[in-house]
Enzyme design. Sequence first.
Site, PDB file in Angstrom:
ATOM      1  N   GLU A  58      -5.438  -8.359  -0.134  1.00 22.89           N
ATOM      2  CA  GLU A  58      -6.363  -7.962   1.106  1.00 22.89           C
ATOM      3  C   GLU A  58      -7.702  -7.587   0.371  1.00 22.89           C
ATOM      4  O   GLU A  58      -7.602  -6.893  -0.363  1.00 22.89           O
ATOM      5  CB  GLU A  58      -6.061  -6.666   1.753  1.00 22.89           C
ATOM      6  CG  GLU A  58      -4.585  -7.082   2.428  1.00 22.89           C
ATOM      7  CD  GLU A  58      -4.042  -5.852   3.201  1.00 22.89           C
ATOM      8  OE1 GLU A  58      -4.857  -5.051   3.886  1.00 22.89           O
ATOM      9  OE2 GLU A  58      -2.705  -5.832   3.354  1.00 22.89           O
ATOM     10  N   GLU A  91       0.603  -1.122  -0.216  1.00 26.65           N
ATOM     11  CA  GLU A  91      -0.173   0.017   0.084  1.00 26.65           C
ATOM     12  C   GLU A  91       0.891   1.429  -0.024  1.00 26.65           C
ATOM     13  O   GLU A  91       1.044   1.945   1.060  1.00 26.65           O
ATOM     14  CB  GLU A  91      -0.705  -0.039   0.999  1.00 26.65           C
ATOM     15  CG  GLU A  91      -1.768  -1.208   0.872  1.00 26.65           C
ATOM     16  CD  GLU A  91      -3.179  -1.049   1.878  1.00 26.65           C
ATOM     17  OE1 GLU A  91      -3.215  -0.111   2.895  1.00 26.65           O
ATOM     18  OE2 GLU A  91      -4.149  -1.838   1.678  1.00 26.65           O
TER      19      GLU A  91
HETATM   20  C1  BGC Z   1      -3.549  -2.496   5.342  1.00 26.45           C
HETATM   21  C2  BGC Z   1      -3.757  -3.640   6.799  1.00 26.45           C
HETATM   22  C3  BGC Z   1      -4.772  -2.740   7.446  1.00 26.45           C
HETATM   23  C4  BGC Z   1      -6.002  -3.233   6.753  1.00 26.45           C
HETATM   24  C5  BGC Z   1      -7.535  -2.513   7.336  1.00 26.45           C
HETATM   25  C6  BGC Z   1      -5.055  -1.947   4.712  1.00 26.45           C
HETATM   26  O1  BGC Z   1      -4.833  -0.869   4.737  1.00 26.45           O
HETATM   27  O2  BGC Z   1      -2.753  -3.222   4.636  1.00 26.45           O
HETATM   28  O3  BGC Z   1      -2.593  -3.507   7.359  1.00 26.45           O
HETATM   29  O4  BGC Z   1      -5.080  -3.466   8.817  1.00 26.45           O
HETATM   30  O5  BGC Z   1      -6.120  -2.287   5.385  1.00 26.45           O
HETATM   31  O6  BGC Z   1      -7.414  -1.219   7.442  1.00 26.45           O
END
Ligand code: BGC
Length: 447
Positions: free
Chosen positions: A353, A166
């Site tokens: 993610e 990110e």
């Molecule tokens: C990040 C994580 C974070 C998740 C939820 C992403 O921006 O990579 O580290 O916990 O989102 O906010």
Amino acid sequence: MTTVQFPNDFKWGTATAAYQIEGAFEEDGRGASIWDTFAKTPDKVLNGDTGDVACDSYHRIDDDIRLLKELGVSVYRFSIAWPRVYPQGRGELNPLGLTYYEELIDKLIANDIEPFVTLYHWDLPQALQDEGGWENRSTIDAFVTYAETVFHAFNGKVKRWITLNEPWCISILSNYMGAHAPGKQDLQAALDVAHHILVAHGLTVKRFRELSIEGEIGYAPNTEWRTAYSSSPEDVRATQLRNGSFNEWFLSPVLKGEYPELLTSWYESKGYKVKFEPGDMDIISEPIDFLGINYYTGSFIRYAEGNDLYNSEEISSSFAKTDFDWNIYADGFYNVLTWISATYGQIPIYITENGACYEAELQDGKVNDEARISFLHDHIMALHRAIESGVPIKGYMVWSLMDNFEWAFGYSKPFGLVHIDFETLARTPKASYYWYNQLASSNQLEI
Ligand code: BGC
């Protein structure tokens, strides 16, 4: 009930990051990171929470592997803490800092779970921040040296690597909005950081090739999808600026070798610019093997003179929300994925993610997080639609395996498939864990 089938070699997994789960903040020679400093600065993190103990994963490899194994996933994404390996960021290597990861990687492989490793998930060694951090170009070389060390340590065992997690968060959220470490509020600093981390990414990919490290390498930008509130030229332009600053700013340099013109001229009209050195764009655009995509949310955008840097405002009232108050926008996920393929070509994609914060309670040994199941269901269906539309998506990783340290929100925002009791550190699989197990084992989603 109808089901949809995923490709045979599709990988289902979960993701975590070092500072959010490991704890053991002073053990085996680990140095401090900017997150240790930030979390211990008053009023930066909700309730004064820190990652000192977190989920204590540093001491619970076997528990975590059992959870992954019983979940039935074939891949686990985690990050390596740079300050464990080089406590001062560069210079003296701390061999003990690699031992935990070696054990974790060996045990994952022994359990047929592929380790998917992120090199940088935000825990910059504090010693480097003291010299200017990512604003200082010398941090780039320190990162490449750290990456080389880790490549050599795990070459042949790890087959997929991610350089950065990110870049928007590392630069804009942390250095312009000040919400994450190091907490600066300076747009030029944020643009400098954004450029330097992309150069660090490109040089690392080059070294990976030069050293003939086995496997594949990519990076993991976060994406969001903004739709224009109306077709008025003002709303459309405001939306282009918002999508451009969030998505294209971090994708086009790597995949096209250029920053988006709309945004460079916008920033220049406000007195900000990218500070290039010769050859930077060639380095940044060194070809990668795959793209990691993180996706959580999106919104409608309307023109609003003077409201923010882009003269825009978010219109969110028609969206249902997670317990983080983030809009639920599964169609936006489909839109992002198809847009990436249309804009940048058929680069293989792993969803590194996707997930949601819901605060379901532990009652009688159970956590009934139906809302998370519904969120995942809708997003995985959007993902399937993107695959059917020809986007080469190879795998999907839920954020997160377990509840953990949610950065500026401390332990107040649970994203896990597994509930963590932060007093006892007991791990309890939630309803969503059993639901995901069904999906991962059958490779089919009921729709
Ligand atoms: C990040 C994580 C974070 C998740 C939820 C992403 O921006 O990579 O580290 O916990 O989102 O906010």
